[in-house]
Design a protein around this motif. Structure first.
Motif, PDB file in Angstrom:
ATOM      1  N   VAL A  46       0.845  -1.188   0.000  1.00 23.32           N
ATOM      2  CA  VAL A  46       0.000   0.000   0.000  1.00 23.32           C
ATOM      3  C   VAL A  46       0.882   1.240   0.000  1.00 23.32           C
ATOM      4  O   VAL A  46       1.752   1.387   0.865  1.00 23.32           O
ATOM      5  N   PRO A  47       0.702   2.143  -0.972  1.00 23.81           N
ATOM      6  CA  PRO A  47       1.500   3.370  -0.999  1.00 23.81           C
ATOM      7  C   PRO A  47       1.321   4.163   0.294  1.00 23.81           C
ATOM      8  O   PRO A  47       0.201   4.323   0.791  1.00 23.81           O
ATOM      9  N   GLU A  48       2.428   4.651   0.826  1.00 24.53           N
ATOM     10  CA  GLU A  48       2.364   5.433   2.064  1.00 24.53           C
ATOM     11  C   GLU A  48       1.833   6.836   1.762  1.00 24.53           C
ATOM     12  O   GLU A  48       2.221   7.478   0.791  1.00 24.53           O
ATOM     13  N   ILE A  49       0.928   7.296   2.611  1.00 24.19           N
ATOM     14  CA  ILE A  49       0.406   8.647   2.472  1.00 24.19           C
ATOM     15  C   ILE A  49       1.152   9.550   3.452  1.00 24.19           C
ATOM     16  O   ILE A  49       1.051   9.393   4.666  1.00 24.19           O
ATOM     17  N   THR A  50       1.926  10.470   2.908  1.00 28.46           N
ATOM     18  CA  THR A  50       2.725  11.389   3.718  1.00 28.46           C
ATOM     19  C   THR A  50       2.242  12.820   3.492  1.00 28.46           C
ATOM     20  O   THR A  50       1.451  13.094   2.584  1.00 28.46           O
ATOM     21  N   THR A 181     -11.597  25.707   4.308  1.00 29.28           N
ATOM     22  CA  THR A 181     -10.280  26.271   4.589  1.00 29.28           C
ATOM     23  C   THR A 181      -9.201  25.389   3.979  1.00 29.28           C
ATOM     24  O   THR A 181      -9.457  24.226   3.622  1.00 29.28           O
ATOM     25  N   VAL A 182      -7.996  25.936   3.893  1.00 29.52           N
ATOM     26  CA  VAL A 182      -6.875  25.170   3.334  1.00 29.52           C
ATOM     27  C   VAL A 182      -6.601  23.933   4.174  1.00 29.52           C
ATOM     28  O   VAL A 182      -6.368  22.837   3.639  1.00 29.52           O
ATOM     29  N   GLU A 183      -6.631  24.068   5.479  1.00 28.00           N
ATOM     30  CA  GLU A 183      -6.338  22.925   6.350  1.00 28.00           C
ATOM     31  C   GLU A 183      -7.408  21.843   6.201  1.00 28.00           C
ATOM     32  O   GLU A 183      -7.098  20.648   6.219  1.00 28.00           O
ATOM     33  N   GLU A 184      -8.663  22.254   6.071  1.00 31.62           N
ATOM     34  CA  GLU A 184      -9.720  21.274   5.853  1.00 31.62           C
ATOM     35  C   GLU A 184      -9.518  20.557   4.520  1.00 31.62           C
ATOM     36  O   GLU A 184      -9.778  19.356   4.401  1.00 31.62           O
ATOM     37  N   TYR A 185      -9.045  21.303   3.528  1.00 33.80           N
ATOM     38  CA  TYR A 185      -8.829  20.704   2.220  1.00 33.80           C
ATOM     39  C   TYR A 185      -7.667  19.715   2.259  1.00 33.80           C
ATOM     40  O   TYR A 185      -7.716  18.674   1.590  1.00 33.80           O
ATOM     41  N   ARG A 186      -6.644  20.015   3.039  1.00 29.96           N
ATOM     42  CA  ARG A 186      -5.543  19.048   3.188  1.00 29.96           C
ATOM     43  C   ARG A 186      -6.060  17.748   3.805  1.00 29.96           C
ATOM     44  O   ARG A 186      -5.681  16.650   3.390  1.00 29.96           O
ATOM     45  N   LYS A 187      -6.941  17.872   4.774  1.00 31.39           N
ATOM     46  CA  LYS A 187      -7.527  16.678   5.391  1.00 31.39           C
ATOM     47  C   LYS A 187      -8.390  15.933   4.379  1.00 31.39           C
ATOM     48  O   LYS A 187      -8.351  14.695   4.299  1.00 31.39           O
ATOM     49  N   GLU A 188      -9.150  16.672   3.595  1.00 27.95           N
ATOM     50  CA  GLU A 188      -9.979  16.056   2.557  1.00 27.95           C
ATOM     51  C   GLU A 188      -9.123  15.317   1.540  1.00 27.95           C
ATOM     52  O   GLU A 188      -9.468  14.201   1.109  1.00 27.95           O
ATOM     53  N   MET A 189      -8.008  15.924   1.148  1.00 29.81           N
ATOM     54  CA  MET A 189      -7.115  15.283   0.189  1.00 29.81           C
ATOM     55  C   MET A 189      -6.527  14.004   0.771  1.00 29.81           C
ATOM     56  O   MET A 189      -6.419  12.989   0.068  1.00 29.81           O
ATOM     57  N   ARG A 190      -6.142  14.020   2.034  1.00 27.24           N
ATOM     58  CA  ARG A 190      -5.610  12.809   2.671  1.00 27.24           C
ATOM     59  C   ARG A 190      -6.664  11.702   2.669  1.00 27.24           C
ATOM     60  O   ARG A 190      -6.353  10.533   2.382  1.00 27.24           O
ATOM     61  N   GLU A 191      -7.902  12.051   2.971  1.00 25.90           N
ATOM     62  CA  GLU A 191      -8.974  11.054   2.978  1.00 25.90           C
ATOM     63  C   GLU A 191      -9.195  10.493   1.575  1.00 25.90           C
ATOM     64  O   GLU A 191      -9.445   9.291   1.401  1.00 25.90           O
ATOM     65  N   LEU A 192      -9.101  11.362   0.568  1.00 33.79           N
ATOM     66  CA  LEU A 192      -9.247  10.911  -0.814  1.00 33.79           C
ATOM     67  C   LEU A 192      -8.135   9.936  -1.190  1.00 33.79           C
ATOM     68  O   LEU A 192      -8.386   8.906  -1.842  1.00 33.79           O
ATOM     69  N   LEU A 193      -6.900  10.227  -0.781  1.00 29.99           N
ATOM     70  CA  LEU A 193      -5.779   9.326  -1.073  1.00 29.99           C
ATOM     71  C   LEU A 193      -5.957   7.992  -0.363  1.00 29.99           C
ATOM     72  O   LEU A 193      -5.600   6.936  -0.909  1.00 29.99           O
ATOM     73  N   GLU A 194      -6.513   8.021   0.845  1.00 33.17           N
ATOM     74  CA  GLU A 194      -6.777   6.775   1.564  1.00 33.17           C
ATOM     75  C   GLU A 194      -7.819   5.942   0.819  1.00 33.17           C
ATOM     76  O   GLU A 194      -7.690   4.710   0.711  1.00 33.17           O
ATOM     77  N   GLU A 195      -8.857   6.612   0.297  1.00 33.09           N
ATOM     78  CA  GLU A 195      -9.869   5.906  -0.489  1.00 33.09           C
ATOM     79  C   GLU A 195      -9.248   5.315  -1.757  1.00 33.09           C
ATOM     80  O   GLU A 195      -9.565   4.188  -2.149  1.00 33.09           O
ATOM     81  N   ASN A 196      -8.377   6.092  -2.394  1.00 31.62           N
ATOM     82  CA  ASN A 196      -7.696   5.601  -3.598  1.00 31.62           C
ATOM     83  C   ASN A 196      -6.842   4.380  -3.278  1.00 31.62           C
ATOM     84  O   ASN A 196      -6.766   3.434  -4.088  1.00 31.62           O
ATOM     85  N   ASN A 197      -6.185   4.395  -2.126  1.00 30.56           N
ATOM     86  CA  ASN A 197      -5.385   3.239  -1.710  1.00 30.56           C
ATOM     87  C   ASN A 197      -6.265   2.003  -1.549  1.00 30.56           C
ATOM     88  O   ASN A 197      -5.898   0.893  -1.969  1.00 30.56           O
ATOM     89  N   ASP A 198      -7.434   2.201  -0.941  1.00 27.40           N
ATOM     90  CA  ASP A 198      -8.352   1.077  -0.748  1.00 27.40           C
ATOM     91  C   ASP A 198      -8.780   0.499  -2.094  1.00 27.40           C
ATOM     92  O   ASP A 198      -8.835  -0.725  -2.270  1.00 27.40           O
ATOM     93  N   GLU A 199      -9.086   1.380  -3.043  1.00 25.54           N
ATOM     94  CA  GLU A 199      -9.483   0.924  -4.374  1.00 25.54           C
ATOM     95  C   GLU A 199      -8.338   0.221  -5.091  1.00 25.54           C
ATOM     96  O   GLU A 199      -8.535  -0.776  -5.793  1.00 25.54           O
ATOM     97  N   TYR A 200      -7.130   0.739  -4.897  1.00 17.58           N
ATOM     98  CA  TYR A 200      -5.946   0.128  -5.518  1.00 17.58           C
ATOM     99  C   TYR A 200      -5.725  -1.287  -4.986  1.00 17.58           C
ATOM    100  O   TYR A 200      -5.503  -2.233  -5.760  1.00 17.58           O
ATOM    101  N   VAL A 201      -5.793  -1.428  -3.655  1.00 20.32           N
ATOM    102  CA  VAL A 201      -5.589  -2.749  -3.050  1.00 20.32           C
ATOM    103  C   VAL A 201      -6.654  -3.722  -3.545  1.00 20.32           C
ATOM    104  O   VAL A 201      -6.355  -4.862  -3.921  1.00 20.32           O
ATOM    105  N   LYS A 202      -7.899  -3.267  -3.566  1.00 21.23           N
ATOM    106  CA  LYS A 202      -8.990  -4.128  -4.017  1.00 21.23           C
ATOM    107  C   LYS A 202      -8.780  -4.563  -5.459  1.00 21.23           C
ATOM    108  O   LYS A 202      -8.939  -5.742  -5.800  1.00 21.23           O
TER     109      LYS A 202
END
Length: 349
Positions: A46-50, A181-202
Motif C-alpha cells: 500500500v502506498p504510504e500517504i505522507t 479552509t486550506v487545512e480542511e482541504y488538506r484533510k480532505e485530500m488525505r482522505e481521498l488518497l486513503e480511499e484511492n489506496n483502498d481501491e488500488y488494493v482491491k
C-alpha cells in the motif's frame, strides 16, 4: 465487471440455482478447481500517504486551474510552446499528422514529439526558425518515420508559462464541496488518497486472486454450444468494427489484431475458450458456495454497472448487451469479491 461473460452461465432473472457444500476446491463434468477458497497471493504494497504526497496532489489540482500567460524571454523547462514544423525524408516532405503540423502546442519536458526533442527548444525565443536532424527509432509510432533519417524545419510561434492560483481559503471554497479552509482541504485530500489506496488494493487483489483461481482450474470439456456461440460473437464484434470503418474484414483484423483470417480463427478459438472457462468457474463457485443476489441487488448492480461503463441508463446498456449477459457481468464480480474476502495475502509470496 467489464470482462465479457458468456452464455454458458444459466442465469434466470436474479437467482442462481444453488446446491452443495463449501470446500476449498470443486469439480463438475466440465472443470476441476483444485483450490479457490483461501488461495494465497502476494500481499499488496500500500502506498504510504505522507504530508509530501498530500501536498504533491494538491499541487496537481492547482496545475489543473493554471492559466497560460505569454512571455517574452527564452524558453525554459515547463513552458508551453507553440511551433510550426515540417519533416523531410530524402528531401521530400512527410505529410502525416505526426510529421508536420502548424500550431502544435507542447510542454517543455514532456518530449511529446520524440525523446530529446524539447532540449532543442530550451534557450530559444518566439519567432526563431531553425533546422535539426534526427534519426527516428525503429519503433516510432509514426511508421512513415520509423527508422528514418529526417530533417525537421521548425518555427517557434509562441511561448507561454503557467500561472497557478494561490492556495487560499477562497480558492478552496470554489473547488471543494466539503472544505472551506486550506487545512480542511488538506484533510480532505488525505482522505481521498486513503480511499484511492483502498481501491488500488482491491483492484490488485481482484486481479491476482482471479488469476490464481483460473490457474488452479483444469478444463475437462468445453460446452460445445457455448464455445461456438462465443466464437461467433467474436466474429460479429470484429465484423461490426470493419463495417463501421468501411473496411474489408481481412484488412480490419490485420490492422487491429495483426492476424490473417486463418490466424483469426485460432485467435477466436483461444479467446472463446478463455471466456468459457471463466464462466464455468463462476457458475461452479456460485453453486458450491450458494452465492446469489436478490432481484433488488441485481437492479442496484445494473445501475452501478451502467454508470461505470458510461451509459446514461440501464436501458441504454441493455440495448447493446442482453440482460442475461449483464447479470453474468454482475455475478462474476460478485464471485471475485467473495474470493478476495477469503484469500490469504503473503509477503514475499
Amino acid at each position: 465487471m467489464k470482462k465479457k461473460v458468456l452464455s454458458s452461465l444459466a442465469v434466470f432473472g436474479a437467482v442462481f440455482i444453488m446446491a452443495g457444500c463449501s470446500s476449498s476446491g470443486a469439480s463438475n463434468d466440465y472443470i476441476t478447481i483444485s483450490k479457490y477458497e483461501g488461495v494465497e497471493v502476494e500481499a499488496v504494497d500500500v502506498p504510504e500517504i505522507t504530508d509530501e504526497s498530500v501536498e504533491n496532489n494538491i499541487q496537481k489540482v492547482l496545475e489543473g486551474f493554471a492559466v497560460l500567460n505569454d512571455v517574452d524571454r527564452v524558453i525554459q523547462d515547463g513552458d508551453v510552446v507553440t511551433i510550426d514544423y515540417a519533416t523531410y525524408v530524402n528531401g521530400s516532405k512527410v505529410d502525416s499528422e505526426t510529421a508536420s503540423a502548424n500550431g502544435y502546442q507542447l510542454t517543455i519536458g514532456n518530449n511529446s514529439l520524440y525523446d530529446g526533442f524539447d532540449d532543442n527548444l530550451i534557450g530559444r525565443k518566439k519567432g526563431e526558425s531553425f533546422s535539426l536532424n534526427n534519426t527516428f527509432s525503429a519503433d516510432y509510432s509514426d511508421k512513415s518515420l520509423a527508422g528514418q533519417d529526417a530533417l525537421l524545419e521548425i518555427t517557434i510561434t509562441n511561448v507561454q508559462e503557467e500561472e497557478l492560483p494561490d492556495l487560499t481559503d477562497e480558492f478552496v471554497q470554489t473547488i471543494s464541496q466539503k472544505s472551506e479552509t486550506v487545512e480542511e482541504y488538506r484533510k480532505e485530500m488525505r482522505e481521498l488518497l486513503e480511499e484511492n489506496n483502498d481501491e488500488y488494493v482491491k483492484s490488485e487483489l481482484l486481479e491476482s486472486v482471479w488469476k490464481k483461481v483460473l490457474d488452479n482450474t483444469e478444463v475437462k470439456e468445453y460446452p460445445e454450444d457455448s464455445l461456438e456461440d462465443e466464437k461467433q460473437s467474436f466474429y460479429e464484434y470484429y465484423q461490426s468494427g470493419a463495417d463501421y470503418y468501411d473496411m474489408e474484414f481481412a484488412d480490419f483484423i490485420d490492422k487491429y489484431l495483426g492476424v490473417t483470417e486463418d490466424g483469426f480463427e485460432e485467435y477466436a478459438e483461444e479467446q472463446a475458450k478463455s471466456n468459457v472457462k471463466e464462466d464455468l468457474v463462476v457458475a461452479l463457485i456460485c453453486e458450491k458456495e450458494n452465492i446469489k443476489l436478490s432481484e433488488e441487488e441485481i437492479e442496484e448492480a445494473k445501475v452501478s454497472l451502467a454508470e461505470e461503463l458510461g451509459y446514461e441508463s440501464v436501458e441504454e446498456m441493455e440495448k447493446e448487451a442482453p440482460e442475461d449477459a449483464v447479470q453474468r457481468y454482475i455475478m462474476r464480480d460478485e464471485v471475485k469479491e467473495w474470493l478476495v474476502e477469503k484469500c490469504i495475502q503473503v509477503k514475499g509470496y
